[in-house]
Motif scaffolding. Structure first.
Motif, mmCIF file in Angstrom:
data_model
loop_
_atom_site.group_PDB
_atom_site.id
_atom_site.type_symbol
_atom_site.label_atom_id
_atom_site.label_comp_id
_atom_site.label_asym_id
_atom_site.label_seq_id
_atom_site.Cartn_x
_atom_site.Cartn_y
_atom_site.Cartn_z
ATOM 1 N N VAL A 1 -24.319 -38.474 12.973
ATOM 2 C CA VAL A 1 -24.323 -37.078 12.529
ATOM 3 C C VAL A 1 -23.621 -36.963 11.177
ATOM 4 O O VAL A 1 -22.387 -36.820 11.118
ATOM 5 N N PRO A 2 -24.360 -37.017 10.065
ATOM 6 C CA PRO A 2 -23.747 -36.738 8.773
ATOM 7 C C PRO A 2 -23.286 -35.274 8.750
ATOM 8 O O PRO A 2 -24.070 -34.367 9.031
ATOM 9 N N THR A 3 -22.030 -35.049 8.438
ATOM 10 C CA THR A 3 -21.463 -33.705 8.519
ATOM 11 C C THR A 3 -21.071 -33.260 7.130
ATOM 12 O O THR A 3 -20.128 -33.788 6.525
ATOM 13 N N LEU A 4 -21.782 -32.272 6.617
ATOM 14 C CA LEU A 4 -21.518 -31.734 5.287
ATOM 15 C C LEU A 4 -20.794 -30.399 5.447
ATOM 16 O O LEU A 4 -19.944 -30.247 6.291
ATOM 17 N N TRP A 5 -21.119 -29.402 4.675
ATOM 18 C CA TRP A 5 -20.341 -28.167 4.742
ATOM 19 C C TRP A 5 -21.094 -27.013 4.109
ATOM 20 O O TRP A 5 -22.033 -27.194 3.334
ATOM 21 N N TYR A 6 -20.652 -25.818 4.471
ATOM 22 C CA TYR A 6 -21.198 -24.580 3.906
ATOM 23 C C TYR A 6 -20.406 -24.153 2.687
ATOM 24 O O TYR A 6 -20.956 -23.680 1.696
ATOM 25 N N GLY A 7 -19.103 -24.282 2.736
ATOM 26 C CA GLY A 7 -18.244 -23.908 1.625
ATOM 27 C C GLY A 7 -16.994 -24.749 1.621
ATOM 28 O O GLY A 7 -16.703 -25.467 2.580
ATOM 29 N N SER A 8 -16.243 -24.680 0.528
ATOM 30 C CA SER A 8 -15.088 -25.549 0.342
ATOM 31 C C SER A 8 -13.884 -24.759 -0.139
ATOM 32 O O SER A 8 -14.016 -23.786 -0.888
ATOM 33 N N LEU A 9 -12.690 -25.207 0.268
ATOM 34 C CA LEU A 9 -11.458 -24.683 -0.311
ATOM 35 C C LEU A 9 -11.216 -25.258 -1.704
ATOM 36 O O LEU A 9 -10.275 -24.854 -2.386
ATOM 37 N N SER A 10 -12.058 -26.200 -2.120
ATOM 38 C CA SER A 10 -12.026 -26.763 -3.474
ATOM 39 C C SER A 10 -10.698 -27.418 -3.818
ATOM 40 O O SER A 10 -10.300 -27.457 -4.983
ATOM 41 N N ASP A 11 -10.023 -27.969 -2.806
ATOM 42 C CA ASP A 11 -8.696 -28.520 -3.034
ATOM 43 C C ASP A 11 -8.650 -30.033 -2.888
ATOM 44 O O ASP A 11 -7.608 -30.595 -2.553
ATOM 45 N N SER A 12 -9.760 -30.716 -3.187
ATOM 46 C CA SER A 12 -9.692 -32.174 -3.237
ATOM 47 C C SER A 12 -8.774 -32.606 -4.375
ATOM 48 O O SER A 12 -8.087 -33.619 -4.288
ATOM 49 N N GLY A 13 -8.779 -31.818 -5.467
ATOM 50 C CA GLY A 13 -7.819 -31.983 -6.544
ATOM 51 C C GLY A 13 -6.779 -30.875 -6.468
ATOM 52 O O GLY A 13 -6.830 -30.002 -5.598
ATOM 53 N N LEU A 14 -5.847 -30.894 -7.392
ATOM 54 C CA LEU A 14 -4.750 -29.934 -7.388
ATOM 55 C C LEU A 14 -5.204 -28.612 -7.990
ATOM 56 O O LEU A 14 -5.649 -28.566 -9.146
ATOM 57 N N ILE A 15 -5.107 -27.541 -7.221
ATOM 58 C CA ILE A 15 -5.479 -26.203 -7.679
ATOM 59 C C ILE A 15 -4.355 -25.238 -7.335
ATOM 60 O O ILE A 15 -3.399 -25.578 -6.638
ATOM 61 N N THR A 16 -4.473 -24.009 -7.814
ATOM 62 C CA THR A 16 -3.463 -23.008 -7.508
ATOM 63 C C THR A 16 -3.667 -22.453 -6.108
ATOM 64 O O THR A 16 -4.771 -22.475 -5.553
ATOM 65 N N GLU A 17 -2.606 -21.914 -5.559
ATOM 66 C CA GLU A 17 -2.706 -21.243 -4.265
ATOM 67 C C GLU A 17 -3.673 -20.063 -4.343
ATOM 68 O O GLU A 17 -4.437 -19.800 -3.401
ATOM 69 N N GLU A 18 -3.639 -19.350 -5.454
ATOM 70 C CA GLU A 18 -4.502 -18.169 -5.600
ATOM 71 C C GLU A 18 -5.973 -18.568 -5.560
ATOM 72 O O GLU A 18 -6.793 -17.881 -4.930
ATOM 73 N N TYR A 19 -6.313 -19.656 -6.236
ATOM 74 C CA TYR A 19 -7.718 -20.081 -6.240
ATOM 75 C C TYR A 19 -8.145 -20.561 -4.854
ATOM 76 O O TYR A 19 -9.261 -20.281 -4.403
ATOM 77 N N LEU A 20 -7.247 -21.266 -4.171
ATOM 78 C CA LEU A 20 -7.554 -21.728 -2.824
ATOM 79 C C LEU A 20 -7.835 -20.536 -1.909
ATOM 80 O O LEU A 20 -8.808 -20.541 -1.137
ATOM 81 N N LEU A 21 -7.027 -19.496 -1.996
ATOM 82 C CA LEU A 21 -7.251 -18.315 -1.160
ATOM 83 C C LEU A 21 -8.532 -17.582 -1.551
ATOM 84 O O LEU A 21 -9.217 -17.017 -0.693
ATOM 85 N N GLU A 22 -8.867 -17.599 -2.838
ATOM 86 C CA GLU A 22 -10.140 -17.015 -3.264
ATOM 87 C C GLU A 22 -11.310 -17.721 -2.586
ATOM 88 O O GLU A 22 -12.262 -17.086 -2.103
#
Length: 253
Positions: free
Chosen positions: A184-205
């Motif tokens: 079962v290859p498991t992909l995703w619908y959306g991401s927190l985009s935090d594989s790299g370093l981002i701001t808390e505000e962007y993560l919550l967005e």
């Protein structure tokens, strides 16, 4: 019901195969262990057969959210996620990159949650190569080593779910994975985009953009900002009437 389509205007990462580059870099920060919160209710859901092909969302109507956590490059963030689960009852699927030390460091805390089913472990390869850029033999070794590590360390092997690093997969890679039980290859619908370093505000967005009923959302245990916003993530989940589930909660395998 989740809708297919273009990425949201916010710019947060949505579609595989590749995650978007972070659009808002943050300075280095320290891990903040989560403050104990009210428990997250576990809502039993009818289990359904795994669909044929890659999984990107939870089928059918419902209020489930599968928050899946990848990698584990920062051992302290792995530990903070474990405490988050223990303190709140939140249910996660961790896609383990087995070469990272955090999966060894926190074995004693994590294994009871794995044994109870609150946290599910799945395969995210040994050391996170782009599988489509290496030979079949090398890809097979990635699955063999990570599978053996999971079995030796946690008593489970993560089958049948695997997540290809960066979302890169093809028929050959799926066949190699299936040879090791990862069908079962498991992909995703959306991401927190935090594989790299981002701001808390962007993560919550990104969380506000993609925390929806029947979504599979990808996050990462790589950088501290997520550990500072556990409370806000729970607030979004509660406000939207969602319940966190593992993939095993949802799918019959």
């Amino acid at each position: 019901m989740l809708a297919a389509g273009a990425a949201a205007a916010s710019g947060c990462s949505r579609l595989p195969p590749a995650e978007a580059e972070p659009s808002a870099l943050a300075p280095a920060t320290t891990v903040s262990l989560p403050v104990p919160r009210a428990p997250v209710p576990a809502v039993p859901v009818p289990r359904v057969p795994v669909p044929v092909g890659a999984v990107t969302a939870i089928p059918g109507p419902g209020t489930s959210l599968a928050l899946t956590v990848d990698d584990g490059a920062d051992a302290e963030v792995v530990g903070a996620y474990i405490r988050f689960a223990r303190d709140t009852g939140a249910r996660f699927t961790f896609f383990v990159t087995a070469a990272f030390d955090g999966w060894r460091t926190h074995r004693a805390a994590l294994r009871p949650l794995v044994e109870s089913g609150q946290i599910q472990l799945a395969n995210h390869t040994w050391d996170h190569p782009a599988l489509t850029a290496i030979s079949r033999t090398a890809a097979a070794e990635q699955f063999t080593r990570s599978k053996q590590f999971l079995l030796n360390t946690y008593g489970v092997d993560g089958t049948p779910f695997y997540r290809p690093p960066f979302g890169y997969r093809n028929a050959d890679i799926d066949a190699v994975a299936a040879d090791h039980g990862y069908t079962v290859p498991t992909l995703w619908y959306g991401s927190l985009s935090d594989s790299g370093l981002i701001t808390e505000e962007y993560l919550l967005e990104c969380a506000r953009t993609y925390f929806h009923a029947q979504a599979i959302v990808i996050g990462h245990a790589n950088h501290p900002p997520v550990t500072h916003v556990y409370g806000q993530l729970l607030d979004i989940i509660r406000e939207r009437g969602l319940s966190l589930v593992t993939l095993n909660d949802v799918f019959r395998t």
